[in-house]
Design a protein around this motif. Structure first.
Motif, short mmCIF file in Angstrom:
data_model
loop_
_atom_site.label_atom_id
_atom_site.label_comp_id
_atom_site.label_asym_id
_atom_site.label_seq_id
_atom_site.Cartn_x
_atom_site.Cartn_y
_atom_site.Cartn_z
N GLY A 157 -67.70 28.18 50.77
CA GLY A 157 -66.19 28.50 49.88
C GLY A 157 -66.32 29.19 48.74
O GLY A 157 -65.20 29.25 47.71
N GLU A 158 -67.64 30.14 48.76
CA GLU A 158 -68.23 30.76 47.54
C GLU A 158 -68.04 32.12 48.37
O GLU A 158 -68.37 32.03 49.14
N PHE A 159 -67.13 32.78 46.93
CA PHE A 159 -67.86 34.15 47.54
C PHE A 159 -68.81 34.78 47.03
O PHE A 159 -68.90 34.79 45.48
N ILE A 160 -69.85 35.88 47.34
CA ILE A 160 -70.66 36.25 47.00
C ILE A 160 -71.08 37.26 46.73
O ILE A 160 -71.07 38.32 47.66
N SER A 161 -71.30 38.03 45.27
CA SER A 161 -71.35 39.80 45.70
C SER A 161 -73.37 39.77 44.94
O SER A 161 -73.81 39.38 43.22
N VAL A 162 -73.41 40.84 45.62
CA VAL A 162 -75.10 40.81 45.63
C VAL A 162 -75.00 42.52 45.00
O VAL A 162 -75.16 43.26 45.82
N LYS A 163 -76.14 43.11 44.14
CA LYS A 163 -76.76 43.98 44.23
C LYS A 163 -77.01 44.96 45.15
O LYS A 163 -78.02 44.10 45.80
N LEU A 164 -76.28 46.28 45.83
CA LEU A 164 -77.22 47.00 46.94
C LEU A 164 -78.74 47.30 46.53
O LEU A 164 -78.92 48.33 44.49
N GLY A 165 -79.49 47.40 46.63
CA GLY A 165 -80.42 49.08 46.61
C GLY A 165 -81.62 47.59 46.99
O GLY A 165 -81.56 46.35 47.07
N PRO A 166 -82.87 48.32 46.63
CA PRO A 166 -84.42 47.76 46.68
C PRO A 166 -84.51 46.47 45.53
O PRO A 166 -85.89 45.90 46.34
N LYS A 167 -83.87 46.76 44.71
CA LYS A 167 -84.05 45.15 43.31
C LYS A 167 -83.33 43.58 44.57
O LYS A 167 -81.72 44.78 43.45
N PHE A 168 -83.59 42.37 44.35
CA PHE A 168 -82.48 41.62 43.55
C PHE A 168 -82.17 41.10 42.77
O PHE A 168 -82.73 40.95 41.86
N GLU A 169 -80.70 41.24 43.55
CA GLU A 169 -79.50 40.68 41.34
C GLU A 169 -78.44 39.92 42.42
O GLU A 169 -77.57 40.25 42.94
N ILE A 170 -77.77 39.05 41.71
CA ILE A 170 -76.61 38.24 41.87
C ILE A 170 -76.15 38.95 41.27
O ILE A 170 -75.94 38.67 40.12
N LEU A 171 -74.53 39.87 41.70
CA LEU A 171 -73.72 40.60 40.24
C LEU A 171 -72.59 38.77 40.18
O LEU A 171 -72.43 39.08 38.75
N GLY A 172 -72.16 38.27 41.10
CA GLY A 172 -71.12 37.54 40.78
C GLY A 172 -71.50 36.02 41.77
O GLY A 172 -71.28 36.09 43.39
N ARG A 173 -70.65 35.50 41.37
CA ARG A 173 -69.99 33.50 42.39
C ARG A 173 -68.63 33.32 42.34
O ARG A 173 -68.40 33.38 41.16
#
Length: 417
Positions: free
Chosen positions: A369-385
């Motif tokens: 039940g978690e929706f996750i947004s990750v930055k597109l591209g070669p550098k990993f970054e979680i943008l939001g949960r």
């Protein structure tokens, strides 16, 4: 027994397919099955206050929403298991337009599967669904007003874990694949969209040297090479085949050396294809290849269990990068051309939904039940949960600057700016 309901005729007239043009999400994972959508200003993190609308579904299902214009289509299985429906909604308001229903014959299912796991495909004239019922595979076609146009069935064709593959449309042909556990036969079938008549059949090998019958649950993908349209299918013991959608003729093939099930669907992009094979939480295999318009494809590389592969979620290929969202919540990014690892990071959670790309983000919903947004591209970054009302097994859909999420209990719409 078939039950049929019609409501809101005035709204249906306003949604007539002739009034629409470019269709963004008419099949599983959108245009050509690439998993890439168009939307602006999608919030990286949201609460229920951001919902444009949300409705509670009367039943369960893992199938994803599809749209033609503003009209949304979805398959739903009543939790008792006896009733399965194709439902239509106004994509702008969430208002139900109609529901078509049939009583299904229950069959064997994997513990995580259900009777509404296959995503329909929609054209300007009709919506098509393919699913299992008893020991047979069925295909049905309804017009946009919910009227049954035709139906077909193939007796003694039913997978051992239930149904999972979604149909696709290519070159005015409805394409599906189905497996027979009893007869150990696998077929790719092309049907006439208007009549359901069989245009061609291609039989695939389903029994390997060890006599294991490994049914396939992936969805075919469509590609164009040098102006030639082809549909690519994949099955463990038979490998890859690129077919002419009009005739079923094999354009090229690659058998491979696969020993595990093909569950996640084929990823396409940047002129290449990639697919994984697996066996639950243990073994993993994958192949990246560059297709041709004729002759054998070029095999770019092979990956194994140590390389961060997923089993159920379908990978993504975009702008030279390959994204592998694992069932256990690990995201791996690789150079799509060479397979070299760019990063591997733990997100957490459990996933059956396939990720999609939109608005500079990779997004995916978890079974927790978690929706996750990750930055597109070669550098990993979680943008939001973001926290959803329940778990999510279906893959998101994107159309008309709106994001559609199907959870275990609700259908949710988030509108971009």
């Amino acid at each position: 027994m078939i039950r049929f309901y019609l409501t809101l005729p005035a709204i249906l007239l306003s949604l007539h397919p002739a009034a629409t043009s470019a269709q963004e999400w008419s099949r599983f994972r959108g245009k050509d099955g690439s998993g890439v959508g168009r939307m602006t200003h999608l919030p990286a993190e949201f609460t229920k206050a951001a919902y444009d609308w949300a409705i509670k579904l009367e039943g369960v299902g893992h199938s994803s929403p599809v749209l033609w214009g503003n009209q949304l289509f979805l398959t739903v299985n009543r939790e008792s298991g006896k009733d399965r429906r194709i439902e239509s909604y106004d994509g702008n308001t969430g208002k139900q337009l109609w529901s078509w229903s049939e009583t299904l014959e229950e069959h064997n299912l994997h513990k995580h599967n259900n009777f509404a796991s296959s995503t329909p495909v929609v054209t300007a004239e009709a919506v098509f669904a393919v699913w299992g019922s008893g020991n047979k595979t069925e295909a049905v076609a309804l017009d946009h007003d919910g009227k049954l146009l035709w139906r077909r069935d193939w007796p003694a064709f039913s997978s051992d874990h239930g149904f999972g593959a979604s149909p696709v449309v290519s070159n005015a042909t409805l394409i599906l694949h189905t497996d027979s556990v009893e007869n150990r036969v696998s077929q790719v079938i092309g049907l006439d969209l208007k009549t359901g008549e069989t245009l061609w059949e291609v039989e695939r090998k389903t029994v390997g040297e060890d006599e294991k019958h490994l049914t396939a649950y992936n969805t075919p993908t469509t590609i164009q090479i040098d102006g030639q349209e082809m549909v690519v299918v994949l099955q463990t013991n038979d490998g890859w085949k690129a077919l002419d959608p009009a005739t079923g003729e094999v354009i090229w093939s690659h058998e491979g050396d696969y020993t595990m099930r093909s569950v996640g669907s084929i990823a396409s992009g940047d002129g290449m294809l990639f697919a994984t094979f697996g066996s639950g939480g243990n073994g993993k295999q994958a192949t990246a290849l560059k297709p041709t318009s004729s002759g054998a494809p070029e095999i770019l590389y092979e990956l194994g269990i140590a390389d961060g592969l997923g089993y159920v979620p379908t990978p993504l290929i975009h702008d030279g990068l390959l994204y592998l969202w694992g069932d256990g919540g690990v995201l791996t990014c690789r150079d799509a051309e060479t397979g070299a690892e760019v990063y591997r990071e733990r997100i957490g959670g459990n996933f059956f939904s396939s990720p999609v790309i939109v608005d500079g983000k990779i997004i995916c919903g978890s079974r927790d039940g978690e929706f996750i947004s990750v930055k597109l591209g070669p550098k990993f970054e979680i943008l939001g949960r973001s926290r959803l009302d329940s778990g999510m097994n279906a893959t998101p859909a994107i159309a008309n600057n709106r994001l559609y999420l199907r959870t275990d209990t609700h259908l949710i719409c988030i509108k971009g700016e």
